[in-house]
Design an enzyme around this catalytic site. Structure first.
Site, PDB file in Angstrom:
ATOM      1  N   GLY A   6     -16.067   2.958 -15.068  1.00 50.10           N
ATOM      2  CA  GLY A   6     -14.941   4.089 -15.250  1.00 50.10           C
ATOM      3  C   GLY A   6     -14.306   3.695 -16.498  1.00 50.10           C
ATOM      4  O   GLY A   6     -13.049   4.030 -16.600  1.00 50.10           O
ATOM      5  N   SER A   8     -13.825   5.127 -19.419  1.00 57.03           N
ATOM      6  CA  SER A   8     -13.576   6.399 -20.535  1.00 57.03           C
ATOM      7  C   SER A   8     -12.123   6.936 -19.995  1.00 57.03           C
ATOM      8  O   SER A   8     -11.821   7.733 -20.838  1.00 57.03           O
ATOM      9  CB  SER A   8     -14.692   7.431 -20.286  1.00 57.03           C
ATOM     10  N   ARG A   9     -11.887   6.752 -18.786  1.00 53.67           N
ATOM     11  CA  ARG A   9     -10.357   7.249 -18.530  1.00 53.67           C
ATOM     12  C   ARG A   9      -9.592   6.546 -17.462  1.00 53.67           C
ATOM     13  O   ARG A   9     -10.212   5.751 -16.773  1.00 53.67           O
ATOM     14  CB  ARG A   9     -10.645   8.749 -18.317  1.00 53.67           C
ATOM     15  N   VAL A  45     -22.526   5.187 -11.948  1.00 60.16           N
ATOM     16  CA  VAL A  45     -22.611   3.908 -11.068  1.00 60.16           C
ATOM     17  C   VAL A  45     -22.915   4.276  -9.679  1.00 60.16           C
ATOM     18  O   VAL A  45     -23.390   3.339  -8.849  1.00 60.16           O
ATOM     19  CB  VAL A  45     -21.000   3.373 -11.055  1.00 60.16           C
ATOM     20  N   SER A 123      -7.336   1.621  -2.148  1.00 57.26           N
ATOM     21  CA  SER A 123      -6.380   2.438  -2.477  1.00 57.26           C
ATOM     22  C   SER A 123      -5.371   2.153  -1.383  1.00 57.26           C
ATOM     23  O   SER A 123      -5.601   1.879  -0.267  1.00 57.26           O
ATOM     24  CB  SER A 123      -6.659   3.816  -2.411  1.00 57.26           C
ATOM     25  N   TYR A 136     -11.862  10.117   1.123  1.00 55.54           N
ATOM     26  CA  TYR A 136     -11.536   9.010  -0.104  1.00 55.54           C
ATOM     27  C   TYR A 136     -11.112   7.673   0.726  1.00 55.54           C
ATOM     28  O   TYR A 136     -11.706   6.756   0.344  1.00 55.54           O
ATOM     29  CB  TYR A 136     -10.305   9.722  -0.680  1.00 55.54           C
ATOM     30  N   ALA A 137     -10.236   7.753   1.609  1.00 52.85           N
ATOM     31  CA  ALA A 137      -9.769   6.475   2.550  1.00 52.85           C
ATOM     32  C   ALA A 137     -10.884   5.918   3.050  1.00 52.85           C
ATOM     33  O   ALA A 137     -11.239   4.691   3.095  1.00 52.85           O
ATOM     34  CB  ALA A 137      -8.677   6.879   3.538  1.00 52.85           C
ATOM     35  N   LYS A 140     -12.973   4.189   0.335  1.00 52.97           N
ATOM     36  CA  LYS A 140     -12.156   2.687  -0.045  1.00 52.97           C
ATOM     37  C   LYS A 140     -11.945   1.719   1.052  1.00 52.97           C
ATOM     38  O   LYS A 140     -12.032   0.340   0.716  1.00 52.97           O
ATOM     39  CB  LYS A 140     -10.662   3.207  -0.522  1.00 52.97           C
ATOM     40  N   ILE A 169      -0.984   5.934  -8.982  1.00 51.45           N
ATOM     41  CA  ILE A 169      -0.598   5.362 -10.553  1.00 51.45           C
ATOM     42  C   ILE A 169      -0.774   6.899 -11.215  1.00 51.45           C
ATOM     43  O   ILE A 169      -1.694   7.527 -10.831  1.00 51.45           O
ATOM     44  CB  ILE A 169      -1.677   4.419 -10.912  1.00 51.45           C
TER      45      ILE A 169
END
Lengths: 225, 95
Positions: A6, A8-9, A45, A123, A136-137, A140, A169
């Site tokens: 990751g 590149s950003r 990835v 996260s 998402y959770a 993670k 963030i």
């Protein structure tokens, strides 16, 4: 050499910049590496074969990989009931399987040297059970579980595996999240303020440092949870 | 010496070096997986790393991360003999 996914950003880029500024040799992986001015290679990835190609190149170059930072990740803020299956699959493939594949394929470099640090990314969404982030959770939470078990598997080789779990963030991953939503999450942290990529880079530096060899299988929450 | 025989010698010696029970002799049918395995899981990893080094000395890249390597039913880690065969096959392939 530290491999950062990751790169590149977002957090990955911030971590690369920090490590490079400290004179650390970094090898960046991202789907698009055109913008990167340091050694890098294009890699998705979620593709085992893509990662194998990177490993093959690094081996051919005689590279010594002493650390891996799995910062590649995607998010989609949706209720589970309204999340299309393809989106769920993408999130799981990139966040969870991508982390697993990179760990599997890069750890032999470290096992061979009997030394290494792997940093995965979770996260705050896992600890807080945030609404609208269930897929998402889930991805993670998988990363956290994998980190703890994998840490045990490689501990005898002096390889540590830890997880950093940031809150919101300020990076591109928050695109589309309102200031009120961010404030709502931040207010649930132990330290109720939004942290910067610098705070995460500090932890990465700490976990890559030889003085943190006593930490493994841990989840470090940025801001506390 | 044929590639097959050389591969068998290398693989068997590498296994022998990792065996805790020195009374065991390495043969084609020595099991490397499951409850009957002569090696623990971490020793199996050490074996792979050792074979990587041997392969590098012989000028090829020993790949133990393929689907064939990792799939239980078709795994090259079934026995010492199947591992030696795969080591030999990969060496031949790189010629």
């Amino acid at each position: 050499m530290i491999v950062v996914t990751g790169a590149s950003r977002g957090l990955g880029k911030a971590i690369c910049d920090r490590l490079l500024s400290k004179g650390v040799a970094v090898f960046g992986l991202a789907r698009n590496v055109e913008s990167l001015s340091f050694p890098s290679m294009a890699c998705d990835v979620s593709s085992y074969e893509d990662i194998k190609a990177v490993v093959k190149k690094l081996k051919a170059d005689g590279a010594k990989v002493s650390g891996l930072v799995n910062a590649a990740g995607i998010a989609s803020m949706n209720l589970a009931v309204t999340t299309p299956p393809q989106v769920s699959q993408n999130i799981i493939h990139t966040n969870l399987l991508g982390t697993i594949y990179c760990c599997q394929l890069f750890v032999p470099f470290m096992l061979k040297n009997h030394s290494g640090s792997i940093i995965n990314f979770s996260s705050i969404a896992v600890a807080l059970g945030l609404k609208g982030e269930s897929i998402y959770a889930a991805s993670k939470a998988g990363v956290e579980g994998f980190t703890r078990s994998f840490a045990r598997e490689v501990a005898s080789f002096n390889v540590t595996v830890n997880c950093i779990a940031p809150g919101p963030i300020d990076t591109s991953i928050l695109k589309g999240v309102t200031a009120a939503q961010i404030q709502n999450i931040v207010s649930q942290q132990i330290i109720p303020r939004q942290f910067t990529p610098d705070a995460v880079s500090d932890l990465v530096e700490l976990l890559l440092n030889a003085r943190s060899r006593s930490l493994s299988g841990e989840v470090l929450h940025v801001g506390g949870a | 010496m044929s590639t097959n025989n050389r591969a068998q010698l290398i693989v068997f010696k590498a296994i022998e070096a990792l065996l805790e029970d020195k009374s065991l002799s390495v043969s084609d049918d020595l099991s490397l997986l499951g409850a009957e395995s002569a090696l623990g899981s971490m020793q199996l990893v050490e074996l792979c790393l050792a074979l990587e080094d041997h392969a590098a000395e012989l000028g090829f890249d020993f790949d133990w991360t393929t689907e064939t390597a990792l799939s239980r039913s078709r795994s090259m880690f079934r026995t010492a003999g199947s591992l030696a065969l795969e080591f030999s096959r990969q060496q031949d392939e790189k010629k």
